[in-house]
Scaffold this motif. Structure first.
Motif, short mmCIF file in Angstrom:
data_model
loop_
_atom_site.label_atom_id
_atom_site.label_comp_id
_atom_site.label_asym_id
_atom_site.label_seq_id
_atom_site.Cartn_x
_atom_site.Cartn_y
_atom_site.Cartn_z
N THR A 184 0.84 -1.20 0.00
CA THR A 184 0.00 0.00 0.00
C THR A 184 0.87 1.25 0.00
O THR A 184 2.04 1.19 0.42
N PRO A 185 0.36 2.39 -0.45
CA PRO A 185 -0.97 2.58 -1.04
C PRO A 185 -1.04 1.98 -2.44
O PRO A 185 -0.11 2.13 -3.23
N TYR A 186 -2.16 1.29 -2.72
CA TYR A 186 -2.31 0.63 -4.01
C TYR A 186 -2.40 1.64 -5.14
O TYR A 186 -2.86 2.77 -4.96
N GLU A 187 -1.95 1.22 -6.31
CA GLU A 187 -1.98 2.07 -7.49
C GLU A 187 -2.76 1.38 -8.60
O GLU A 187 -2.34 0.32 -9.09
N THR B 166 1.87 -0.95 -4.97
CA THR B 166 2.61 0.28 -5.19
C THR B 166 3.91 0.02 -5.93
O THR B 166 4.52 -1.05 -5.79
N ARG B 167 4.34 0.99 -6.70
CA ARG B 167 5.62 0.87 -7.41
C ARG B 167 6.81 1.16 -6.51
O ARG B 167 7.95 0.95 -6.91
N ASN B 168 6.54 1.64 -5.31
CA ASN B 168 7.62 1.94 -4.37
C ASN B 168 8.15 0.64 -3.77
O ASN B 168 7.71 0.18 -2.72
N GLN B 169 9.11 0.04 -4.47
CA GLN B 169 9.67 -1.23 -4.02
C GLN B 169 11.19 -1.17 -4.06
O GLN B 169 11.78 -0.68 -5.03
N PHE C 226 8.57 -3.23 0.09
CA PHE C 226 7.82 -2.00 -0.13
C PHE C 226 8.33 -0.90 0.80
O PHE C 226 8.88 -1.17 1.87
#
Length: 600
Positions: free
Chosen positions: A264-267, A272-275, A281
């Motif tokens: 999260t937060p889902y996109e 999420t692309r924040n990985q 994540f």
């Protein structure tokens, strides 16, 4: 019986033909050899025929191939004119600590530095090894002389060391780059000795090429494989490549918090692309003010801290020489080891710190009078107040399954014993405080190990629990310090954990939100509880002199919390003559009115 004349003639003819064929083959082979059109001599006067093929490598000026060639770093045979002969005994990474005595360390290059690097904590890992052996009951002390180099050479192993070899063995300078086949790039980019810090990783090759060749490098030039850019201006990305687990100070510095695995937060309905590498994540939180101002790690940390000073230290605090006060004091610039910062500039009246990479001059501001020198806070460290968040990884679930195998990262062989590791949860808010010697510091879960062993029969064959809180400078410094109530009215901050403080029979009592975890070795204490309301320590400290607040200290801190909600300024007259037995006039008046009402 002798050979006839005819037979001798045939043998002679055959020998002549065979010799002619050999000569012909050699002649053809010699004709096919692509010979350089000239003898390549470096500006230092050495013959280096490597340059007949390697014509487009562009390095920094200190390692310019036209000056030193290729072989002083990569070895091989500089006089050969064929690839096969030239590449014999060549090394790809000259910074590898196994061969660095023949490369970086030779006279005329960096002969004094290799000894320092090999004795630095990032090479020896003495702190990690000593602490692990002590925590897991295999040593009576956190201090050990055992090093990674010795483990590689001897193959020495134990239960704790097997865990280190398989789960921790990629975080040291003896690791070779690209030594784990099919492993993610993230693992293979680690290590490499001198190269771990002093070269730009492949993602920045094009940028390096453009800066060295020309800002208008053609697409064809950009597409070519560029030699890594060797630099003394170590970029923070090289630091973060290692400092992104455990204390996670590298990530915290740039404002990245490794979050739970929910994505999260889902996109757009997906994760999420924040990985981070390894599908970790993250959330973006406030970065350290020094990072926000454009400062790199090496702007603060000294050469001797990073590379070592030649002494093999047992723990990081022994190798460390800077502190906040080195820059933020009335007389800045001298470290606690009495070394003067080499990037100190300006005057005594206006001291400046010069960025080692960007060259920017930044003012060194002294502590704020009346706040940082507030007498009741004389034991409070700078980071205890100015670091507003810290990664807190609670509950380390460790399992060894003796039925499986796992890659030993030091020997690069699979051996018996498959390790798995996971956490209970991770948080960042309300950093906990404790005492290190006589100073108030931030602490965070060090290793809250819940270890389980699965035997070859698939059954639980033992285990243990060992919980520790570790002192840390989280590298999340903010200009504004924490609110008074964040420390004086927070049970979590003072080490009790999340819960409720209340009065019972005229005494302070505490009700925790957690009951701990049921394990094969019994129920644990609440993971976020370092001490109880009576001052009894519930978890270990990361050093013998790291402890939670005692009962008297807890009472004094929480007593102030009754006033700090309203009197939240250091300049408030209340704090001039404050004593613990002072009565609050507001609550006293309210209690009086309540009593009068009840009488009526």
């Amino acid at each position: 019986m002798g050979m006839s004349g005819r037979s001798r003639n045939r043998l002679a003819l055959l020998s002549t033909v065979l010799l002619a064929l050999i000569i012909a083959v050699m002649a053809v082979k010699e004709m096919l050899v692509k010979r350089p059109q000239q003898l390549y001599v470096t500006s230092s006067g050495a013959v280096d025929m490597c340059l007949s093929c390697h014509t487009e490598e562009k390095l920094d000026r200190a390692h310019d191939v036209e000056m030193i060639g290729c072989s002083p770093c990569h070895l091989g045979n500089p006089l050969a004119i064929t690839k096969e002969e030239a590449h014999q005994e060549m090394v790809v990474n000259p910074g590898d600590l196994r061969i660095v005595d023949k490369t970086c360390s030779v006279e005329g290059c960096h002969p004094a530095d290799v000894h320092k690097v090999k004795n630095s904590l990032m090479a020896t890992n003495r702190g990690i090894l000593g602490t692990l052996l002590f925590y897991w009951g295999e040593s009576d002390s956190q201090n050990t002389d055992l090093t990674v180099e010795e483990l590689i050479a001897s193959g020495h192993n134990s239960f704790a060391l097997d865990y280190y070899r398989k789960l921790c063995g990629t975080c040291h300078l003896w690791k070779q780059k690209n030594d784990i086949p099919d492993a993610p790039d993230f693992f293979n980019e680690k290590g490499g000795g001198c190269s771990a810090c002093h070269f730009l990783i492949p993602e920045t090759e094009i940028k390096a090429a453009e800066s060295l060749v020309a800002d208008t490098a053609s697409e064809e030039e950009k597409a070519k494989k560029i030699h890594p850019h060797i630099t003394a201006k170590v970029d923070q990305n090289n630091c973060i490549r290692c400092h992104n687990r455990s204390g996670r100070i590298g990530l915290s510095y740039i404002g990245i918090f490794e979050s739970e695995g929910y994505g999260t937060p889902y996109e757009k309905g997906g994760m999420t692309r924040n990985q981070l590498p390894g599908a970790r994540f993250y959330l973006e939180i406030a970065d350290d003010i020094h990072h926000n101002k454009g400062m790199q790690c090496i702007d603060c940390h000294t050469r001797n801290e990073i590379m070592g000073d030649g002494t093999s230290y047992a723990h990081y605090e022994e190798q460390l020489e800077i502190s906040c006060e080195v820059c933020h004091s009335t007389n800045p610039g001298t470290t606690r080891k009495n070394n003067v910062l080499n990037n100190l500039a300006g005057t005594n009246e206006t001291p400046l710190l010069k960025g080692k990479i960007d060259g920017v001059m930044r003012p060194l501001r002294p502590p704020r009078p009346g706040v940082c020198d507030f007498s009741p806070h004389k034991r409070v460290s700078c980071e205890a107040c100015h670091s507003t968040w810290v990664p807190q990884c609670y509950g380390c679930h460790v399992k060894q399954d003796q039925r499986g195998k796992h890659l030993d990262k030091l020997s690069l062989k699979e051996t018996a014993g498959l390790w798995e590791e996971g956490r209970s949860y991770i948080r960042y808010e309300k950093p906990m405080l404790g005492i290190w010697e006589n100073e108030v510091v931030i602490v965070t879960p060090g290793c809250q190990d819940m270890v389980t062993v699965v035997g070859k029969d698939g059954k639980d064959s033992g285990g243990f629990n060992r919980f520790t809180m570790a002192a840390i400078n989280p590298h999340t410094t903010q200009k504004k310090g924490r609110e008074c109530v964040d420390c004086h009215a927070s049970p979590k901050t003072v080490g009790l954990g999340e819960g409720t403080i209340y009065q019972q029979d005229g005494k302070l009592a505490f009700r925790s939100m957690s009951r701990g975890i049921e394990t094969s070795s019994g129920r644990t204490v609440p993971l976020d509880a370092w001490v109880d309301i009576e001052g009894e320590q519930l978890q270990h400290g990361s050093r013998p002199n790291v402890r939670p607040f005692n009962k008297k200290e807890l009472q004094k801190i929480l007593q102030v919390g009754l006033c700090a909600g309203c009197h939240d300024s250091y300049q408030d007259p209340l704090w001039t003559n404050y004593t613990a037995d002072m009565a609050c006039p507001v609550t006293t008046q309210a209690k009086g009115r309540k009593n009068e009402t009840s009488k009526k």
